[in-house]
Motif scaffolding. Structure first.
Motif, PDB file in Angstrom:
ATOM      1  N   UNK A  61       0.925  -1.245   0.080  1.00  0.00           N
ATOM      2  CA  UNK A  61      -0.033  -0.072   0.047  1.00  0.00           C
ATOM      3  C   UNK A  61       1.030   1.111  -0.021  1.00  0.00           C
ATOM      4  N   UNK A  62       0.697   2.102  -0.966  1.00  0.00           N
ATOM      5  CA  UNK A  62       1.554   3.208  -1.027  1.00  0.00           C
ATOM      6  C   UNK A  62       1.056   4.590  -0.874  1.00  0.00           C
ATOM      7  N   UNK A  63      -0.660   4.708  -0.987  1.00  0.00           N
ATOM      8  CA  UNK A  63      -0.998   5.793  -0.870  1.00  0.00           C
ATOM      9  C   UNK A  63      -2.603   5.975  -0.254  1.00  0.00           C
ATOM     10  N   UNK A  64      -2.819   6.936   0.521  1.00  0.00           N
ATOM     11  CA  UNK A  64      -4.068   7.272   1.258  1.00  0.00           C
ATOM     12  C   UNK A  64      -4.773   8.538   0.711  1.00  0.00           C
ATOM     13  N   UNK A  65      -5.842   8.623   0.425  1.00  0.00           N
ATOM     14  CA  UNK A  65      -6.435   9.873   0.147  1.00  0.00           C
ATOM     15  C   UNK A  65      -7.768  10.099   0.847  1.00  0.00           C
ATOM     16  N   UNK A  66      -7.831  10.861   1.717  1.00  0.00           N
ATOM     17  CA  UNK A  66      -9.086  10.929   2.651  1.00  0.00           C
ATOM     18  C   UNK A  66      -9.736  12.360   2.954  1.00  0.00           C
ATOM     19  N   UNK A  67     -10.791  12.380   3.287  1.00  0.00           N
ATOM     20  CA  UNK A  67     -11.772  13.447   3.707  1.00  0.00           C
ATOM     21  C   UNK A  67     -12.345  13.047   5.025  1.00  0.00           C
ATOM     22  N   UNK A  68     -12.076  13.829   6.022  1.00  0.00           N
ATOM     23  CA  UNK A  68     -12.677  13.726   7.220  1.00  0.00           C
ATOM     24  C   UNK A  68     -13.654  15.113   7.717  1.00  0.00           C
ATOM     25  N   UNK A  69     -14.888  14.773   7.786  1.00  0.00           N
ATOM     26  CA  UNK A  69     -15.978  15.932   8.116  1.00  0.00           C
ATOM     27  C   UNK A  69     -15.851  16.238   9.375  1.00  0.00           C
ATOM     28  N   UNK A  70     -15.929  17.486   9.981  1.00  0.00           N
ATOM     29  CA  UNK A  70     -16.207  17.951  11.089  1.00  0.00           C
ATOM     30  C   UNK A  70     -17.516  18.907  11.240  1.00  0.00           C
ATOM     31  N   UNK A  71     -17.880  19.180  12.392  1.00  0.00           N
ATOM     32  CA  UNK A  71     -19.067  20.006  12.602  1.00  0.00           C
ATOM     33  C   UNK A  71     -18.608  21.547  13.250  1.00  0.00           C
ATOM     34  N   UNK A  72     -18.889  22.353  12.049  1.00  0.00           N
ATOM     35  CA  UNK A  72     -18.082  23.793  12.255  1.00  0.00           C
ATOM     36  C   UNK A  72     -19.009  24.327  13.529  1.00  0.00           C
ATOM     37  N   UNK A  73     -20.209  23.812  13.784  1.00  0.00           N
ATOM     38  CA  UNK A  73     -20.856  24.534  14.811  1.00  0.00           C
ATOM     39  C   UNK A  73     -20.136  24.387  16.213  1.00  0.00           C
ATOM     40  N   UNK A  74     -19.394  23.403  16.387  1.00  0.00           N
ATOM     41  CA  UNK A  74     -19.010  23.162  17.839  1.00  0.00           C
ATOM     42  C   UNK A  74     -17.331  23.026  17.996  1.00  0.00           C
ATOM     43  N   UNK A  75     -16.783  22.816  16.631  1.00  0.00           N
ATOM     44  CA  UNK A  75     -15.221  22.684  16.692  1.00  0.00           C
ATOM     45  C   UNK A  75     -14.899  23.297  15.311  1.00  0.00           C
ATOM     46  N   UNK A  76     -13.349  23.622  15.731  1.00  0.00           N
ATOM     47  CA  UNK A  76     -12.805  24.418  14.436  1.00  0.00           C
ATOM     48  C   UNK A  76     -11.384  23.869  14.552  1.00  0.00           C
ATOM     49  N   UNK A  77     -10.723  23.674  13.289  1.00  0.00           N
ATOM     50  CA  UNK A  77      -9.336  23.159  13.150  1.00  0.00           C
ATOM     51  C   UNK A  77      -8.790  24.146  13.648  1.00  0.00           C
ATOM     52  N   UNK A  78      -7.458  23.983  14.436  1.00  0.00           N
ATOM     53  CA  UNK A  78      -6.525  24.877  14.884  1.00  0.00           C
ATOM     54  C   UNK A  78      -5.916  25.945  13.926  1.00  0.00           C
ATOM     55  N   UNK A  79      -6.179  25.748  12.828  1.00  0.00           N
ATOM     56  CA  UNK A  79      -5.442  26.590  11.770  1.00  0.00           C
ATOM     57  C   UNK A  79      -6.485  27.095  10.736  1.00  0.00           C
ATOM     58  N   UNK A  80      -6.068  28.082   9.945  1.00  0.00           N
ATOM     59  CA  UNK A  80      -6.999  28.633   9.131  1.00  0.00           C
ATOM     60  C   UNK A  80      -7.042  27.826   7.682  1.00  0.00           C
TER      61      UNK A  80
END
Ligand SMILES: [Ca+2]
Ligand SMILES: [Ca+2]
Ligand SMILES: [Ca+2]
Length: 343
Positions: A61-80
């Motif tokens: 296995x040489x690659x992984x392409x992934x999308x992770x959803x989050x709920x912007x009403x309660x959390x935010x990623x620490x970066x812009x």
């Protein structure tokens, strides 16, 4: 006897069959680990890992392409948006992996319902490997419905020739409990019963502020003299309690740790007699009580439940300026505020 022979035969068949099957099967999985801390509070940083396991892939296995959803009403990623969003770790592909790592708005995410983190990892082919490929970090911004959920909405795993690799994904949704933080304490006043509060009010009406990086409050005490701050950010605070006609009381250096759900500042009793509010009890205060001695039906802040105006010369809030108020003031002659936070 015949049954016994049959069982032996079945077991033998299974013993022969199982290793052959296991040796020939390749398996892969992508999973999210349990977030910490759980529960989390507003201001907490929650983190969880992307764990990847592959076993028996000859090409690797040489690659992984992934999308992770989050709920912007309660959390935010620490970066812009557009900046690195996840912490890429070397535990799966090794230190030389290549990655794309970005926060995308909902319109650019699979399903287009929630924003997501898009993570692309590629590295040397892994035939059999288990490891943490990345760590996600989010900051809690609101309690919302009481949980923050994350899900891998789309993921592709490919081998070293670029062909899709089948995998098992778990869990479907990863949900984290979010709670309010309550920081509580008690403020009583000398000469006033703790409960019920005189004057028929529903609140004892002492004001409390919490000063850290910013000032929070004031909140007012309830009938029993208790106060509560909701969601004070983690930090170190000075709590200060005041009431008209009383010396203030202060407690400095109160630490609110990042992951504490509750905190208690303890109990303090305000000392009465500072009628003019200069945090010293002296002849000026005695004079102020004497000048209003005998007055009745004066304004009582703790009556009526809305903590409005007060006659500070009526120290004990019984609506009358009399010998009780003078005695409290004289008894505290020479005291200065803010006093130590103690019962
Ligand atoms: Ca004074
Ligand atoms: Ca008063
Ligand atoms: Ca009084």
């Amino acid at each position: 006897m015949k049954a016994y022979r049959s069982i032996v035969v079945i077991i033998l068949v299974l013993m022969l069959a199982l290793p052959a099957t296991a040796a020939g099967a390749a398996s892969a999985s992508i999973s999210l680990t349990s977030p910490t801390p759980n529960p989390a509070m507003i201001g907490s940083e929650i983190a969880f890992d992307l764990a990847v396991s592959v076993d028996g892939f000859q090409t690797g296995v040489s690659g992984i392409d992934l999308y992770l959803n989050y709920d912007p009403a309660v959390v935010t990623p620490p970066t812009t948006p557009g900046a690195a969003a996840a912490e890429v770790l070397p535990d799966f592909f090794g230190v030389s992996n290549f990655s794309i790592n970005e926060v995308l708005p909902a319109s650019q995410c699979p399903g287009a319902t929630k924003p997501c983190i898009h993570l692309v990892l590629a590295g040397p082919p892994q035939t059999s490997q288990i490891g943490i490929a990345a760590r996600f970090h989010f900051r809690v911004t609101a309690v919302g419905s009481g949980s923050a959920c994350f899900s891998i909405v789309q993921a592709t795993m490919v081998d070293a020739n670029g062909f899709n690799v089948p995998y098992v994904k778990s869990p479907g949704d990863l949900c984290q409990t979010i709670q309010n933080r309550a920081t509580t304490g008690t403020v009583l006043r000398q000469g006033v019963p703790a409960s019920p509060n005189p004057g028929g009010g529903t609140l004892a009406c002492s004001s409390v502020t919490a000063t850290g990086t910013w000032v929070y409050g004031p909140v007012v005490t309830n009938t029993d003299g208790n106060f509560s701050f909701t969601n004070l950010p983690a930090g170190t605070y000075t709590f200060r309690a005041t009431y008209p006609g009383y010396l203030s009381s202060e407690k400095a250096g109160v630490a609110i740790p990042d992951n504490s759900i509750t905190g208690n500042v303890g109990s303090t009793t305000l000392r009465g007699g500072d009628v003019n509010g200069d945090n010293a009890i002296n002849i000026l205060d005695i004079g102020a009580v004497i000048s209003k001695f005998g007055k009745t039906s004066v304004a009582v802040r703790s009556a009526g439940g809305n903590c409005t105006t007060d006659e500070p010369a009526d120290i004990n809030d019984d609506g009358t300026v009399n010998i009780s108020d003078l005695a409290i003031t004289a008894g505290n002659w020479g005291k200065m505020g803010p006093t130590a936070w103690q019962p």
